[in-house]
Motif scaffolding. Structure first.
Motif, PDB file in Angstrom:
ATOM      1  N   LEU A 169     -34.772 -89.693  76.215  1.00  0.00           N
ATOM      2  CA  LEU A 169     -34.789 -91.163  76.367  1.00  0.00           C
ATOM      3  C   LEU A 169     -34.446 -91.736  75.123  1.00  0.00           C
ATOM      4  O   LEU A 169     -34.264 -92.940  74.924  1.00  0.00           O
ATOM      5  CB  LEU A 169     -36.271 -91.600  76.518  1.00  0.00           C
ATOM      6  CG  LEU A 169     -36.931 -91.050  77.830  1.00  0.00           C
ATOM      7  CD1 LEU A 169     -38.386 -91.681  78.010  1.00  0.00           C
ATOM      8  CD2 LEU A 169     -36.040 -91.242  78.991  1.00  0.00           C
ATOM      9  N   CYS A 170     -33.945 -90.861  74.037  1.00  0.00           N
ATOM     10  CA  CYS A 170     -33.624 -91.593  72.977  1.00  0.00           C
ATOM     11  C   CYS A 170     -32.269 -92.301  73.057  1.00  0.00           C
ATOM     12  O   CYS A 170     -31.261 -91.993  73.870  1.00  0.00           O
ATOM     13  CB  CYS A 170     -33.201 -90.431  71.879  1.00  0.00           C
ATOM     14  SG  CYS A 170     -31.930 -89.151  72.364  1.00  0.00           S
ATOM     15  N   ASN A 171     -32.199 -93.582  72.423  1.00  0.00           N
ATOM     16  CA  ASN A 171     -31.171 -94.516  72.562  1.00  0.00           C
ATOM     17  C   ASN A 171     -30.818 -95.094  73.846  1.00  0.00           C
ATOM     18  O   ASN A 171     -29.986 -96.051  73.993  1.00  0.00           O
ATOM     19  CB  ASN A 171     -29.873 -93.537  72.095  1.00  0.00           C
ATOM     20  CG  ASN A 171     -28.856 -94.753  71.399  1.00  0.00           C
ATOM     21  OD1 ASN A 171     -29.260 -95.785  70.757  1.00  0.00           O
ATOM     22  ND2 ASN A 171     -27.506 -94.404  71.526  1.00  0.00           N
ATOM     23  N   ARG A 204     -32.027 -93.817  81.306  1.00  0.00           N
ATOM     24  CA  ARG A 204     -32.249 -95.145  80.921  1.00  0.00           C
ATOM     25  C   ARG A 204     -33.045 -95.861  82.035  1.00  0.00           C
ATOM     26  O   ARG A 204     -33.933 -96.827  81.477  1.00  0.00           O
ATOM     27  CB  ARG A 204     -30.785 -95.389  81.068  1.00  0.00           C
ATOM     28  CG  ARG A 204     -30.345 -96.972  80.277  1.00  0.00           C
ATOM     29  CD  ARG A 204     -28.892 -97.090  80.280  1.00  0.00           C
ATOM     30  NE  ARG A 204     -28.516 -96.240  79.396  1.00  0.00           N
ATOM     31  CZ  ARG A 204     -27.028 -95.632  79.461  1.00  0.00           C
ATOM     32  NH1 ARG A 204     -26.393 -96.322  80.017  1.00  0.00           N
ATOM     33  NH2 ARG A 204     -26.515 -94.919  78.821  1.00  0.00           N
ATOM     34  N   ARG A 205     -32.800 -95.526  83.176  1.00  0.00           N
ATOM     35  CA  ARG A 205     -33.931 -96.294  84.166  1.00  0.00           C
ATOM     36  C   ARG A 205     -35.298 -96.220  83.604  1.00  0.00           C
ATOM     37  O   ARG A 205     -36.205 -97.103  83.653  1.00  0.00           O
ATOM     38  CB  ARG A 205     -33.539 -95.885  85.628  1.00  0.00           C
ATOM     39  CG  ARG A 205     -34.543 -96.455  86.538  1.00  0.00           C
ATOM     40  CD  ARG A 205     -34.376 -96.025  87.893  1.00  0.00           C
ATOM     41  NE  ARG A 205     -34.931 -94.498  88.068  1.00  0.00           N
ATOM     42  CZ  ARG A 205     -36.223 -94.186  88.461  1.00  0.00           C
ATOM     43  NH1 ARG A 205     -37.028 -95.242  88.775  1.00  0.00           N
ATOM     44  NH2 ARG A 205     -36.716 -92.969  88.528  1.00  0.00           N
ATOM     45  N   CYS A 206     -35.658 -94.829  83.557  1.00  0.00           N
ATOM     46  CA  CYS A 206     -37.151 -94.575  83.361  1.00  0.00           C
ATOM     47  C   CYS A 206     -37.331 -95.017  81.923  1.00  0.00           C
ATOM     48  O   CYS A 206     -38.646 -95.550  81.687  1.00  0.00           O
ATOM     49  CB  CYS A 206     -37.165 -92.849  83.313  1.00  0.00           C
ATOM     50  SG  CYS A 206     -37.220 -92.327  84.771  1.00  0.00           S
ATOM     51  N   LEU A 249     -39.232 -94.897  71.697  1.00  0.00           N
ATOM     52  CA  LEU A 249     -38.652 -95.345  72.596  1.00  0.00           C
ATOM     53  C   LEU A 249     -37.605 -96.493  72.249  1.00  0.00           C
ATOM     54  O   LEU A 249     -36.456 -96.796  72.614  1.00  0.00           O
ATOM     55  CB  LEU A 249     -39.253 -95.760  73.947  1.00  0.00           C
ATOM     56  CG  LEU A 249     -39.796 -94.503  74.581  1.00  0.00           C
ATOM     57  CD1 LEU A 249     -40.536 -94.887  75.792  1.00  0.00           C
ATOM     58  CD2 LEU A 249     -38.543 -93.826  75.309  1.00  0.00           C
ATOM     59  N   LEU A 250     -38.355 -97.661  71.436  1.00  0.00           N
ATOM     60  CA  LEU A 250     -37.792 -98.815  71.031  1.00  0.00           C
ATOM     61  C   LEU A 250     -36.685 -98.693  69.956  1.00  0.00           C
ATOM     62  O   LEU A 250     -35.845 -99.451  69.937  1.00  0.00           O
ATOM     63  CB  LEU A 250     -39.005 -99.880  70.672  1.00  0.00           C
ATOM     64  CG  LEU A 250     -40.014-100.250  71.764  1.00  0.00           C
ATOM     65  CD1 LEU A 250     -40.999-101.078  71.191  1.00  0.00           C
ATOM     66  CD2 LEU A 250     -39.160-100.948  73.063  1.00  0.00           C
ATOM     67  N   ASP A 263     -30.868 -92.190  67.348  1.00  0.00           N
ATOM     68  CA  ASP A 263     -30.227 -90.900  67.359  1.00  0.00           C
ATOM     69  C   ASP A 263     -30.276 -90.178  68.725  1.00  0.00           C
ATOM     70  O   ASP A 263     -30.806 -90.275  69.480  1.00  0.00           O
ATOM     71  CB  ASP A 263     -31.036 -89.862  66.307  1.00  0.00           C
ATOM     72  CG  ASP A 263     -30.699 -88.567  66.015  1.00  0.00           C
ATOM     73  OD1 ASP A 263     -29.496 -88.377  66.391  1.00  0.00           O
ATOM     74  OD2 ASP A 263     -31.434 -87.783  65.665  1.00  0.00           O
ATOM     75  N   SER A 264     -29.067 -89.358  68.755  1.00  0.00           N
ATOM     76  CA  SER A 264     -28.931 -88.790  70.104  1.00  0.00           C
ATOM     77  C   SER A 264     -29.965 -87.665  69.985  1.00  0.00           C
ATOM     78  O   SER A 264     -30.139 -87.155  71.393  1.00  0.00           O
ATOM     79  CB  SER A 264     -27.391 -88.140  70.231  1.00  0.00           C
ATOM     80  OG  SER A 264     -27.267 -87.318  69.315  1.00  0.00           O
TER      81      SER A 264
END
Length: 1762
Positions: free
Chosen positions: A687-689, A719-721, A864-865, A869-870
């Motif tokens: 979920l990063c970025n 991205r949705r999650c 999350l916020l 970083d990838s």
């Protein structure tokens, strides 16, 4: 949980350490002797049913002489009647009960009554167990003694159990006889007959009483049955003279067993056993071999692979005939009748080859002929006569054709008729081959014929082969035959096309030119008048040799292409890294559910075609993401929780192994559903970025409708999650920290309700300004940062909340609202007098600082916020990333669906252990080597990130890095041991099976509510277990939390029955042969093994206990022990007496054999103690075991081949080379052998065996001395010969360690090559299914054979044999990385290593074929961090590499000095560069790959050490102390070889004399003379040299000690006379200095040849005065070898020490690339100080790839350590 089990009331515990019952008796797995005890396994009704069935003794006649008790069962009854040992009875009782219970659990459909043993279960087991016995009876025409009543007879089940129990009891006490399965059949046959007598109340004719077996009484079976056979085997082993005697001089295990393939065993041995039979061993007489004689001769290479050689020879002849015609294409030549007739000569050659084969058969097997086997001798004679007759007939017919043609001058009608006559004869000649071809096309017909035990068939096939018990009916199906044929047709077509157009045809022109040359003057004496023809022979010889061995190249090419194609269709390498996993992780979750979670019972019961098709379609959907299957994996469903539990357990395991850090664990874990989050909470690294990207999209699409924005966000599932989870988490967080009941809480609640409403009706973008979202995002980050600080600043928290309120309520809405409106809507305080500035001031209530679960979720929310970083490098550890990628990829491959744990096959793991390291000791880790580098320091540098993770884990447990040695020494030792090849690492890996089964058992049976609530328990309890101090955000460290196994895994949810399920299904037995000896000595290894048992409840240790009775009497017992959890000590479970010492054959298979009786289950996995396992792979074991139920071809598998991962590749460059080589072999190589060739055997571990199939057919290896030194592969041979099936599966892997130093690798390859040489001699290769076994043997041995035949061709072969490595790396890692890896390896001098390695294999393969000498070579499996002396390298490589390299170097020098081609530099280099590369690699590799190989000081010390070793003349010293002792040991194979071996060795040694013959005619002193006198006079030089040496040696012995001046005078006179002779020669003849140098090139090899021939004639020369001269000359030769082989290294070392600039160059030449986590460590070691200090000097990041640079060059000032 199954309703058939009783629920244990406790949660989260294993078997508790409670006081044992009053009459507690230790047991192994289930307390079958006391079924009333409280044990999880006894809650299964199937266990009680099986136990009840064997207790049904009923009205059986009571045994005599022994008391009978009511609680005894059928096994006790058999034990008393037949004299079996009590512990054998106990062992087999548990064995039988456990197996029958497991079988009944798997029964489909389930029986009506689970409390009774189902008859189907017992019948299937009896048929499988006794199938080999039944086949044996049918083969010998004997009636089976298994006589069962009708199905309606009430005694049917009891009698069936008696027959089954009897076999198990015989097998369990048979000791070494288990290697002779038909011997066991013979014993069982007669004991079953005696059992029938007892059941029938038979009256003994001798006594007139009821029949009593001859073995009745204590130890009756052991003493009266097993011991006589054991004594015979032991006596034969004594005749072998420790394996040095010829195989033909003694009987091995196979000979003993094959005696029972004939009916004569019944007449000779009888029953009770007649000890006077000539079968049994006596010292006075020698009993001959039984069915095959292993004769040591190089002709076995032809004899064992005759079909291949015949094919090659016949094609070569045909191709030469066609090419000689000179047409452009071969079919044009076939149009002429002359060529057609000339091609008929292949039948003459074919018949001649048959004659050669018949002579070889007779010459090697003549000793089998006896009075009982006269027909065998008749057949040998007839075959030779028939083959000779055919040769003569074809020759006569062929001559008549040409005589008729020559008489008519044309191809007349009469000539054509004679051709027709020849063809008719040829048709008769090939009828057997045509018949074999038909039977190959129709394999089922051949199988039926071979399996039918009809006398008429035996008579019809008598001419072709000896009828044997094995090798019958083993042909594969038609489809497999077609695939097999297509592959080999392609290989042979390519090979023959290449050979014709590029090898044979181009030589025709030069050959004609040579033959047409006339009046050629040669510069040497011509012994033959047709010297031109000799030149033609020399021209063709290299091409012929290459032609004979280059099939290996074409096999390599096609196997690479086919293997890669199969790999692509098997979906190997689709997920190669974490980046690709990230793209498919949502599908991965569904794939894990599909493969690892058992399907519904209603679906699995039918197994219909529709159901299989549905599974296949669903698997395709998962693989390619069709239909979005991940939609099923949402947090609202239990599947998501199951997935989270499994995934988190995998990640926790990696943390326990220190592969990942605490921070990475939090980034990788999948948290449970909490905080009212509505979606699955994917791991943070996915979920990063994503949230920042979603915010960016929302800001850019401010005026776009909600649906469009949301659709844009939902294009990416992560991205949705992330958006939904972030929103739900923020909502929960704010409502949690604001006091309930306050105005502020009401405002927050109302605000979120309003937002939810706008979102529901898709009016969000119309109501709010999305441009404000980034400001809200920043304030939220600030809030969470404040909450995570150790010291909370409430003022700042209030300020941030007020800022959030202003942004959300006043700035966020598009429509500005007044304060009145806000109060009306509940978004402002109700009391208007309240000051807005003081909002939230008294409304904050933060959770307690000890609520670790809350703060752990808070850290996730912050990630999350704020993450930008990838995270493609999470986890950082390369091994962790590889494992995760492989596991995820494997779930998209085809594999059977997993059954429930309760219904899975039970299995065992068996590991043989001798005296290797269990856990590394303190001193071993801390002690520095001569360069000041300790093993621990070495490991810290190689595994630096894992060391950091370990230190972090220790810090979490309250120990800093400086205190580890004092307070956590054992943890440190274990950390180091888990990175070596130790028993503790293997045990940890194999116990993952037990851990996985417990977890899967819980997931199988737990209700949905338990799983969902339990996941929250794990998270909360795991976080609260240890609160500790919360680190601030600035530290970058996560909350210190307890991540240990007991508190953070799924075991928290266990209810008790999981332990019973796992113990029923899995047992791990380590065959610690020397454990008893270690305990007696107080060895630390025994203590460490005991600790392993304490920590692993499923671990059992089997060892051989030696009990000394006095008077040199020793009793041997096979003992099984475990650590009892109730008694808290080691307890002995079984003690079974052996007939004698365990080791009669090879040690490892004997060790396995003694422990296999303690294994359990349907399958057994063989694991070496240098292997490892992984938790995530253990999860797939249920799937793998289901493969036994699937037919591959016409048979179900009996061996499941499993892929290996070489985990030692990062230790050194050599380890990387070995890893790459092994990786291609255990993947692509095995893949092709299994499919399409169907010729995969068993090549060691970690294959899984069908246990009951193998225990009745000789076990999982063979143990005969020397011939079975490669014991593992014979299990595959045996499997194929007995009709088994071997498959290969790549969706599961097991770790494997390899040797990491050059000396270790060379000793290992010497063992393997010697084993290959022994295989060529074996009966298994020569047996009736040789076409199956030969294909693999061809591809294995051709490489070594090719190296023997043509040394230069090694380079070309080496290039092509690298192809599988490149192809497999391309498949699994991508093409460009594979090419880069290959190029990198070339810079690391991989070609040096592979060429050197091939020389090792060639030397030992050839020597074993000729002379024997194969033996086990212990490699040590340790880390190579120290310099090896030259004396040690000389001992290892002098004969195998140095001598051959210098010999080839002399040839090249002679060629360069005499050949006209050498004047053209380019031509000379092009022709000889590969040979020079061979010379250089064979000489320099031991120095290049030796730490400090070019250190000047070490070179000096090595020279002194070598000279001391060379001249030391002590008595009774070891080989590493004295050259002479080593020299004698090195030539031991010449003392034990046969007369033909000695003769061939002399013939091979004659090559040295060609140097002298060729060179002396080029000396100027000869003045161009070609007289034979020149060669004869040249021997004066050798005579004079020897005479000078004898004179000096005599003077030294006589005068050197007391009259030294006389010794110097003699030396002076010799020197003066020598110089005088040289001066006279120069003055009176044409002799010059060049002649002197040329003479050295001529006479040095001659001296070698004389020494080698003298060694062969050692028995005749050793007692003469000549022998001392031979030894002295050999010592001089050793000195000469040392000077030449070590000269280059000394020169480089000297220049390195003297020239700083060249020092850097040499360092660069010896650069060693290693995977050391992208870092370059320079370790400086000052040799000028008394104490060497090692300082970390520099850390350099490598940007080119994940490859570290490590220098292994040691100078006196700087030590670069790998």
């Amino acid at each position: 949980m199954s309703l058939r089990q009783s629920q244990l009331p406790t949660r989260g515990r294993g078997p508790q350490a409670r006081p044992p019952p009053q009459f507690y008796e230790p047991f192994n797995i289930i307390p079958v002797n006391n079924i009333l005890i409280d044990h999880p396994s006894l809650r299964y009704p199937e266990v009680r049913a099986a136990s009840s069935a064997i207790r049904a003794a009923g009205d059986l006649r009571k045994p005599p002489f022994m008391p009978w008790h009511d609680n005894m069962d059928l096994l006790d009854w058999l034990g008393l009647f037949f004299g079996f040992q009590g512990d054998n009875v106990k062992n087999q009782r548990e064995h039988l009960v456990l197996h029958l219970a497991n079988c009944q659990m798997r029964l489909q459909p389930q029986p009506a009554s689970v409390d009774r043993l189902d008859s189907v279960v017992l019948r299937r087991f009896r048929q499988k167990l006794l199938k080999n016995y039944t086949s044996w009876c049918s083969y010998l025409g004997k009636r089976s003694q298994v006589r069962l009543p009708s199905r309606h007879n009430p005694n049917l089940q009891r009698n069936e159990l008696l027959y089954v129990c009897l076999y198990l009891l015989i097998w369990g006490e048979a000791a070494n006889l288990r290697f002779a399965p038909e011997c066991l059949c013979y014993i069982y046959h007669h004991m079953a007959m005696e059992l029938n007598y007892i059941l029938d109340d038979h009256i003994d004719e001798n006594t007139g009483q009821l029949f009593v077996p001859s073995t009745c009484g204590q130890f009756g079976f052991l003493n009266n049955v097993v011991t006589p056979f054991y004594v015979t085997i032991k006596g034969e082993v004594g005749r072998s003279r420790n394996g040095t005697a010829p195989h033909s001089a003694w009987r091995n295990y196979d000979d003993i067993n094959e005696y029972f393939w004939s009916r004569r065993c019944f007449q000779r041995i009888k029953w009770p056993i007649d000890l006077n039979s000539n079968f049994f061993y006596t010292a006075e007489k020698r009993v001959g071999k039984t069915g095959f004689v292993e004769q040591r001769t190089f002709w076995n290479v032809f004899r064992s692979f005759d079909r291949l050689w015949v094919l090659l020879i016949l094609f070569f002849q045909a191709a030469t005939i066609i090419a000689w015609e000179g047409t452009e294409y071969p079919w044009q030549a076939l149009e002429t009748r002359d060529v057609q007739v000339q091609l008929l000569t292949i039948f003459i050659t074919w018949a001649g080859l048959r004659f050669v084969q018949s002579i070889l058969d007779a010459g090697t097997q003549y000793s089998l002929v006896s009075r009982d086997t006269k027909l065998l001798g008749v057949r040998m004679v007839l075959k030779s006569m028939v083959a000779l007759t055919w040769t003569i007939v074809f020759g006569v017919f062929y001559g008549r054709i040409w005589s008729q043609k020559n008489s008519n001058d044309v191809w007349s009608y009469e000539a054509n008729q004679r051709i027709l006559t020849f063809l008719k004869a040829a048709l008769v000649f090939v009828i057997p081959e045509l018949l074999a071809l038909v039977l190959f096309i129709l394999p089922w017909i051949r199988n039926v014929i071979e399996e039918a035990d009809w006398t008429i068939l035996y008579i019809l096939t008598w001419w072709f082969h000896t009828r044997i018990f094995v090798g019958r009916g083993v042909r594969e199906g038609l489809i497999d035959n077609m695939k097999y044929c297509f592959f080999w047709v392609a290989v042979l077509a390519s090979k023959f096309s290449f050979s014709y157009f590029l090898q044979i045809k181009p030589l025709v022109g030069p050959t004609r030119a040579l033959l047409n040359l006339r009046n050629v003057t040669y510069r040497w004496h011509e012994f033959f008048t047709s010297t031109n023809r000799m030149a033609v022979v020399m021209l063709w010889l290299p091409i012929v040799l290459i032609y004979l061995v280059d099939m290996q190249v074409w096999y390599t090419v096609y196997s690479s292409l086919v293997g890669s194609t199969i790999g692509l269709f098997s979906h190997i390498g689709e997920i190669r890294n974490i980046k690709q996993l990230r793209l498919r992780f949502q599908f991965f979750a569904s794939a894990l559910q599909f493969n690892l979670m058992p399907e519904d019972q209603t679906l699995s019961s039918g197994a219909t075609v529709v159901h299989k098709l549905r599974n296949a379609i669903h698997r395709v959907k998962l693989r390619y993401g069709l239909g979005q299957p991940y939609r099923k994996i949402e947090s609202s469903q239990v599947e998501a929780t199951r997935f989270a539990l499994i995934w988190n357990e995998i990640i926790i395991t990696m943390r326990e192994e220190d592969l990942i850090s605490d921070k990475e664990l939090e980034l990788l874990e999948l948290p449970p559903n909490c905080w009212d989050i509505k979606v699955i909470r994917w791991p943070c690294f996915l979920l990063c970025n994503e949230l920042l990207l979603a915010l960016s999209q929302a800001r850019e699409l401010a005026d776009v409708p909600d649906r469009s924005v949301w659709l844009r966000v939902c294009k990416n599932e992560y991205r949705r999650c992330a958006v939904i989870e972030a929103y739900d988490s923020i909502k929960y967080l704010l409502l949690e920290i604001i006091k309930y009941g306050t105005d502020e809480h009401s405002i927050a609640t109302k605000f979120f309700m309003e937002v939810d409403e706008y979102l529901q009706f898709e009016k969000f973008t119309g109501a709010y300004k999305t441009a404000v979202l980034p400001q809200i995002h920043e304030q939220l980050i600030s809030l969470i940062v404040l909450l995570l600080m150790p010291e909370k600043d409430m003022g700042r928290v209030v300020n941030v909340l007020q800022a959030l309120y202003e942004l959300s309520v006043r700035e966020f809405p598009k429509v500005k609202k007044s304060m009145v409106q806000l109060r009306q809507e509940g978004l402002a305080p109700i009391n208007p007098s309240s000051d807005a500035g003081l909002l939230f001031e008294n409304a904050i209530q933060l959770p307690d600082a000890g609520d670790a679960f809350f703060y752990r979720q808070l850290r996730r929310l912050l990630t999350l916020l704020s993450s930008r970083d990838s995270m493609h490098n999470v986890p950082k550890n390369i091994e962790a990333r590889r494992r995760i990628a492989f596991f995820s990829n494997s779930l998209f491959m085809n594999m059977p669906r997993a059954p429930q744990v309760e219904k899975t096959m039970a299995f065992s793991v068996l590991t043989p252990y001798y005296d290797e390291e269990v856990v590394y000791g303190k001193e071993m880790l801390r002690s520095p080597n001569e360069d000041g580098v300790s093993t621990l320091f070495y490991l810290q540098r190689i595994y630096e990130d894992e060391w950091e993770n370990f230190v972090e884990r220790m810090h979490r447990e309250g120990c800093n890095e400086n205190e580890i040695w004092s307070t956590k020494a054992r943890d440190l030792r274990l950390w180091a041991s888990y990175r070596g090849q130790t028993l503790s690492r293997t045990v940890r890996g194999m116990m993952y099976y037990y851990r996985a089964l417990k977890m899967l058992s819980f997931l199988d049976s737990a209700p949905e509510m338990d799983i969902r609530q339990g996941s929250l328990e794990i998270a909360s309890l795991g976080s609260q277990k240890q609160n500790g101090s919360l680190n601030g955000l600035g530290s970058g460290m996560p909350n210190s939390q307890n991540l240990n196994r007991a508190s953070s895994g799924v075991s928290l949810l266990f209810k008790g029955h999981e332990f019973g399920s796992a113990m029923m299904k899995y047992t791990y037995v380590v065959a610690c042969q020397m454990y008893g000896v270690h305990k007696g000595r107080g060895d630390a290894r025994a203590e460490e093994i005991l600790k392993l048992m304490e920590n692993n409840e499923a671990l059992r240790v089997a060892y051989v206990d030696e009990v000394y009775l006095g008077r040199d009497e020793v009793e041997y017992y096979s003992v099984l022990v475990k650590h009892d959890q109730l008694l808290n000590k080691e307890v002995e479970i079984y003690r079974i007496k052996l007939p004698g010492h365990l080791k009669l054959g090879e040690g490892k298979p004997e060790n396995q054999n003694h422990a296999i009786i303690f294994t359990r289950g349907d399958a057994v996995q063989t694991i070496d103690m240098n292997q490892d396992n992984y938790f995530e792979e253990a999860l797939k074991m249920r799937n793998l075991l289901e493969e036994f139920k699937i037919s591959y071809g016409i048979r179900k598998p009996t061996i499941l081949g499993v892929r290996e991962n070489i985990f030692t590749g990062s230790v050194s460059s050599l380890a990387k080379f070995m890893s790459a080589q092994e990786m291609s072999f255990v993947t692509l190589g095995q893949r092709v052998l299994a499919n399409p060739l169907k010729v995969r055997m068993h090549y060691g571990h970690p294959d899984v065996f069908d246990r009951f199939w193998f225990l009745t057919r000789g076990g999982i290896s063979k143990a005969s001395r020397v011939i079975n030194i490669s014991e593992d592969i014979y299990a595959g041979f045996n499997c194929t010969l007995r009709g088994g099936n071997v498959t290969h599966h790549e969706y599961i892997q097991v770790g494997k360690g390899r040797d990491v130093g050059l000396n270790q690798i060379s000793m290992f390859e010497a063992k393997v090559a010697s084993g290959n040489g022994e295989q060529v001699l074996s009966r298994d290769i020569y047996s009736g299914v040789e076409e199956n076994i030969q294909n693999r043997a061809n591809s294995t041995n051709n490489e070594a054979l090719g190296a023997v035949l043509n040394q230069q061709f090694i380079i070309q072969i080496g290039v092509f044999t690298a192809l599988p490595m490149i192809v497999e790396n391309s498949l699994e890692h991508g093409f460009l990385p594979a090419v880069w890896d290959f190029i990198t390896m070339q810079f690391q001098l991989a070609s040096f290593f592979y060429t050197f390695s091939m020389g090792t294999r060639a030397h030992f393969f050839g020597r074993t074929i000729l002379h024997g000498g194969a033996k086990y070579r212990a490699t040590g499996r340790g880390f190579v961090v120290q310099h090896k002396s030259f004396a040690e390298n000389y001992r290892l490589y002098a004969r195998s590499h140095f001598v051959k390299a210098i010999e080839l170097g002399i040839i090249l020098i002679v060629y360069a000095s005499q050949s006209p081609l050498s004047t053209n530099t380019f031509v000379y280099i092009a022709m000889t560069i590969s040979s020079w590369f061979l010379v250089l690699s064979w000489i320099m590799s031991p120095f290049v790959f030796n730490p400090s190989g070019f250190d000047w000081l070490k070179t000096v010390y090595d020279f002194d050490d070598f000279m001391n070793w060379l001249w030391y003349r002590g008595i009774l010293v070891k080989a590493d102390q004295s050259w002479e002792t080593w020299w004698y040991e090195e030539q031991d194979h010449l003392r034990t070889t046969g007369i033909w071996g000695k003769l061939l060795e002399i013939i091979l040694d004659l090559r040295f004399f060609f140097f002298q013959y060729g060179i002396v005619y080029h000396l100027n002193i000869t003045r161009g003379s070609t007289s034979i006198a020149v060669y004869l006079l040249s021997w004066i030089y050798m005579i004079m040299v020897v005479a000078i040496y004898i004179v000096i040696a005599y003077a030294r012995d006589k005068y050197a000690a007391k009259e030294h001046i006389y010794y110097r005078v003699v030396q002076f006179l010799v020197i003066v006379l020598s110089v005088l002779v040289i001066i006279l020669l120069i003055h009176f003849t044409d002799f010059d200095l060049i002649d002197f140098i040329k003479s050295l090139l001529a006479f040095v090899p001659t001296g070698w040849g004389m020494i080698q021939i003298a060694l062969v004639l050692r028995p005749f020369l050793q007692s003469s005065v000549v022998w001392e001269t031979v030894v002295s000359l050999a010592r001089l030769q050793g000195y000469f070898l040392m000077k030449h082989s070590a000269g280059d290294s000394k020169f480089l070392a000297f220049l390195q020490a003297k020239n700083p600039t060249l020092t850097d160059v040499i360092r660069d030449l010896q650069v060693d690339f290693e995977d050391t986590n992208n870092e370059l460590f320079y370790h400086w070691s000052s040799s000028s100080q008394n104490e060497e200090t090692i300082v970390l000097d520099a850390l350099m990041q490598v940007t080119s790839r994940e490859v570290g640079l490590t220098y292994q060059v040691y100078s006196p000032y700087c030590t670069y350590v790998a």
